[in-house]
Structures are given as structure tokens and as C-alpha cells.
Design a protein around this motif. Sequence first.
Motif, PDB file in Angstrom:
ATOM      1  N   SER A  85      34.117 -69.126  -9.899  1.00 49.93           N
ATOM      2  CA  SER A  85      34.850 -67.921 -10.309  1.00 49.93           C
ATOM      3  C   SER A  85      33.935 -66.699 -10.342  1.00 49.93           C
ATOM      4  N   PHE A  88      32.481 -60.764 -12.768  1.00 52.91           N
ATOM      5  CA  PHE A  88      31.949 -59.424 -13.007  1.00 52.91           C
ATOM      6  C   PHE A  88      32.781 -58.688 -14.061  1.00 52.91           C
ATOM      7  N   GLN A  90      32.225 -55.423 -17.471  1.00 56.30           N
ATOM      8  CA  GLN A  90      31.373 -54.369 -18.020  1.00 56.30           C
ATOM      9  C   GLN A  90      31.949 -53.900 -19.343  1.00 56.30           C
ATOM     10  N   GLY A 121      41.503 -63.516 -19.552  1.00 58.77           N
ATOM     11  CA  GLY A 121      40.489 -63.449 -18.487  1.00 58.77           C
ATOM     12  C   GLY A 121      39.386 -62.521 -18.966  1.00 58.77           C
ATOM     13  N   CYS A 122      38.799 -62.889 -20.117  1.00 60.02           N
ATOM     14  CA  CYS A 122      37.875 -61.971 -20.817  1.00 60.02           C
ATOM     15  C   CYS A 122      36.455 -62.046 -20.281  1.00 60.02           C
ATOM     16  N   GLU A 127      34.905 -57.093 -22.420  1.00 58.46           N
ATOM     17  CA  GLU A 127      36.234 -56.479 -22.615  1.00 58.46           C
ATOM     18  C   GLU A 127      36.700 -56.605 -24.077  1.00 58.46           C
ATOM     19  N   ASP A 153      39.507 -67.369 -21.461  1.00 62.12           N
ATOM     20  CA  ASP A 153      39.075 -67.480 -20.063  1.00 62.12           C
ATOM     21  C   ASP A 153      39.127 -68.949 -19.658  1.00 62.12           C
ATOM     22  N   ILE A 154      39.196 -69.163 -18.354  1.00 59.80           N
ATOM     23  CA  ILE A 154      39.207 -70.537 -17.839  1.00 59.80           C
ATOM     24  C   ILE A 154      37.785 -71.083 -17.721  1.00 59.80           C
ATOM     25  N   VAL A 158      31.306 -68.638 -19.044  1.00 61.10           N
ATOM     26  CA  VAL A 158      31.351 -67.252 -19.518  1.00 61.10           C
ATOM     27  C   VAL A 158      31.797 -67.173 -20.981  1.00 61.10           C
ATOM     28  N   ASN A 211      43.652 -71.833 -19.526  1.00 59.60           N
ATOM     29  CA  ASN A 211      43.978 -71.686 -18.111  1.00 59.60           C
ATOM     30  C   ASN A 211      45.329 -70.979 -18.040  1.00 59.60           C
ATOM     31  N   VAL A 230      41.958 -60.139 -12.867  1.00 60.88           N
ATOM     32  CA  VAL A 230      42.090 -61.604 -12.927  1.00 60.88           C
ATOM     33  C   VAL A 230      43.080 -62.057 -11.851  1.00 60.88           C
ATOM     34  N   TYR A 233      43.005 -62.905  -7.723  1.00 59.31           N
ATOM     35  CA  TYR A 233      42.787 -64.181  -7.029  1.00 59.31           C
ATOM     36  C   TYR A 233      44.079 -64.961  -6.840  1.00 59.31           C
ATOM     37  N   PHE A 234      45.178 -64.484  -7.432  1.00 65.18           N
ATOM     38  CA  PHE A 234      46.415 -65.265  -7.426  1.00 65.18           C
ATOM     39  C   PHE A 234      47.355 -64.784  -6.322  1.00 65.18           C
TER      40      PHE A 234
HETATM   41  C1  SAM Z   1      36.437 -60.486 -12.689  1.00 65.89           C
HETATM   42  S1  SAM Z   1      36.623 -61.223 -14.261  1.00 65.89           S
HETATM   43  C2  SAM Z   1      37.456 -59.924 -15.143  1.00 65.89           C
HETATM   44  C3  SAM Z   1      36.929 -59.741 -16.547  1.00 65.89           C
HETATM   45  C4  SAM Z   1      37.570 -58.594 -17.338  1.00 65.89           C
HETATM   46  N1  SAM Z   1      38.978 -58.817 -17.533  1.00 65.89           N
HETATM   47  C5  SAM Z   1      37.321 -57.268 -16.661  1.00 65.89           C
HETATM   48  O1  SAM Z   1      38.250 -56.692 -16.067  1.00 65.89           O
HETATM   49  O2  SAM Z   1      36.195 -56.778 -16.702  1.00 65.89           O
HETATM   50  C6  SAM Z   1      37.946 -62.385 -13.950  1.00 65.89           C
HETATM   51  C7  SAM Z   1      37.995 -63.511 -14.978  1.00 65.89           C
HETATM   52  O3  SAM Z   1      39.224 -64.229 -14.812  1.00 65.89           O
HETATM   53  C8  SAM Z   1      38.974 -65.594 -15.091  1.00 65.89           C
HETATM   54  N2  SAM Z   1      40.048 -66.426 -14.515  1.00 65.89           N
HETATM   55  C9  SAM Z   1      40.294 -66.677 -13.208  1.00 65.89           C
HETATM   56  N3  SAM Z   1      41.319 -67.531 -13.078  1.00 65.89           N
HETATM   57  C10 SAM Z   1      41.751 -67.825 -14.332  1.00 65.89           C
HETATM   58  C11 SAM Z   1      42.781 -68.664 -14.856  1.00 65.89           C
HETATM   59  N4  SAM Z   1      43.593 -69.389 -14.063  1.00 65.89           N
HETATM   60  N5  SAM Z   1      42.930 -68.726 -16.199  1.00 65.89           N
HETATM   61  C12 SAM Z   1      42.125 -68.006 -17.014  1.00 65.89           C
HETATM   62  N6  SAM Z   1      41.132 -67.204 -16.586  1.00 65.89           N
HETATM   63  C13 SAM Z   1      40.939 -67.112 -15.256  1.00 65.89           C
HETATM   64  C14 SAM Z   1      37.606 -65.828 -14.466  1.00 65.89           C
HETATM   65  O4  SAM Z   1      36.964 -66.968 -15.003  1.00 65.89           O
HETATM   66  C15 SAM Z   1      36.875 -64.521 -14.783  1.00 65.89           C
HETATM   67  O5  SAM Z   1      36.088 -64.617 -15.941  1.00 65.89           O
END
Ligand code: SAM
Length: 282
Positions: A85, A88, A90, A121-122, A127, A153-154, A158, A211, A230, A233-234
Motif C-alpha cells: 500500500s 504518503f 502529511q 485511511g489515516c 491526518e 487503516d488497513i 502505518v 478494512n 484512499v 485505488y478502488f
Molecule cells: C495515501 S494514504 C492517505 C492518507 C491520508 N488519508 C491522506 O490523505 O494524507 C492511503 C491509505 O489508505 C489505506 N487503505 C488502502 N486500502 C484500504 C482499505 N481497503 N481499508 C482501509 N484502508 C485502506 C492505505 O493503507 C493508506 O494508508
Amino acid sequence: MNKSQKSTQFLFTIPPLKNGEFEAIRSLIYKKSGIFLGKEKKILVRSRLGKILRRRKIPSFKEYYKLIVGDTTGQEFTQLLNAISTNFTQFFREREHFEFLKEVIIPNCSQNRQIKIWSAGCSSGEEPYSIAITLLEKVKDIKEWNIKILATDISTRVLEKAIRGFYQEEQLATLSKVTLRKYFLRGNGDWAGYYQVRPEIKKMIEFKHVNLLKPFPFKIMFNIIFCRNVMIYFDRPTKEDLITRFSQVLVPGGYFFIGHSESLMGIRHNFKYIRPAIYQKV
Ligand SMILES: C[S@@+](CC[C@H](N)C(=O)[O-])C[C@H]1O[C@@H](n2cnc3c(N)ncnc32)[C@H](O)[C@@H]1O
């Protein structure tokens, strides 16, 4: 690590990732996490998972795949996701959301002195800590408020980082010196160059492994859901299903934040568009 361990580590070359293996791995990831990896991600997948193969001396991706599907504890899959995953994030990323929280949402909640926020998705915590700092800055009588910040978060990797709340100085570059002094403790000795979030801020946040593809494991109604960067990716059906479920756990008039590079265009939903990356349940 002794000399012979070093040399076997050195001798291990990451095996090729055959097309069939890549297909099997990416469809498993999609099925279990909703993360959709395009065909162009093959090199990235080989490189990220290759590190696991090397560390554990697993001879092929086929063997690795068998290990994951045969593991009933789910730990293998968690490790795979931790590697795959993209996390990134900030402090105060996409500042407009925190301004909106401060100027619009908090004042709206001030009559009831209650606010419930979900950072879905923290990642490593930047955040939800930014949310907590915004509340502390804006709400003068915060002790009188009923505040809930849930951060999920999944990825367990992290989440552990988020719970520790240790950040390198460079990761705090978006914070002013005043904020840093007020809400962080400066490390010294072995921890020079690091800052830790003050315990009273940590206490405001509940971190949880969730999840988003599975039914939400709680029954809370939120005033705001942050689900930023988040859903990129979906695929569409996964997004539609998730957004429907988010709307079910938002109070009427509650807000839904997505990342500024994301869009709900072409997705069925019943939110009202407020401004870029901000939606409201009507
Ligand atoms: C790019 S980070 C975004 C962090 C924050 N929300 C931000 O905008 O700065 C995306 C996060 O989504 C989480 N994520 C991805 N698929 C997920 C899922 N199915 N369930 C929960 N979290 C998920 C990843 O593990 C990752 O930590």
C-alpha cells in the motif's frame, strides 16, 4: 548478521514475477482490500514483494502466493498489504479541509458541543493529529465538549507508527514552530531530530485496524468523514458501495471529504457538492 548470512542475503536474487503469478496476486489484493493494481504495476509489485521473498528466502512468487492463501491467521496477507500500500501523507495535507472544519463545521457543532470525526485511511497518523490540533486551536471550551476522533487503516505497519506518534523533523515541515512547540515533545539523545505528539493529543484519538471493504465494525454516527486519497485505488463499484455505507454512518448534514485529486464524477451517490473535495449528506 554474520558473514555467511550476509553472503546468502547477497546471493539471493529476486525471482521473476510471471504473468500468471502477478494476475493471481493482484486479484487476491483486489478481492480482499479493494486496491486495484493496473497491469503497469507489475514492476512495482515485484520490487515491493521481492523484499519479503529475499528476507524470508522464498524461492518464487508462486510459493509466496501459496503461503498467503494457506495462512488462516491473515498475518501473511497483512504483511503483503503493508508492503504494497502507498501511505504518503502529511500534516495538514490539503489545508482547505482544515480551514472548512475550523470555519464552518466546528461553529455548526458548537451548540451541541459534540463532534464525531472519522479519518478513514489515516495512514501514519498525520491526518487525525491535524484534526485534533485544529479542534484544540478552535474550541476554547474543549473540556466541555464530547469529542470523538476515530482513525482507521488497513495497514498495521502505518497504524503502529500512528500510535507511536514519533515523527522526524522533516515530516513536520508543514507545521509552524508555534504549533510544534505547543503539541509536540522534542526528542533528545538517541531521539534527537524526532518529535513526539504530546500524550494529551494522542488520548483524543482512537486508532483501529479496519478494512473499508468489510462491514464497519462499529455503530457510530459521524459529523465528518475524511476519506482522502484512499479510494484512488478502488474501482467504481467498490467506491459506490463504500460511499453508500459512509453515507449511512453520517448524520444528516454531515460532511464527506475526499482528496483534491479525486472526484465523485460518474459515481452514484446522494451527497450534495459543496466545493472541491467537500460533499454533504442532505
Ligand atoms: C495515501 S494514504 C492517505 C492518507 C491520508 N488519508 C491522506 O490523505 O494524507 C492511503 C491509505 O489508505 C489505506 N487503505 C488502502 N486500502 C484500504 C482499505 N481497503 N481499508 C482501509 N484502508 C485502506 C492505505 O493503507 C493508506 O494508508
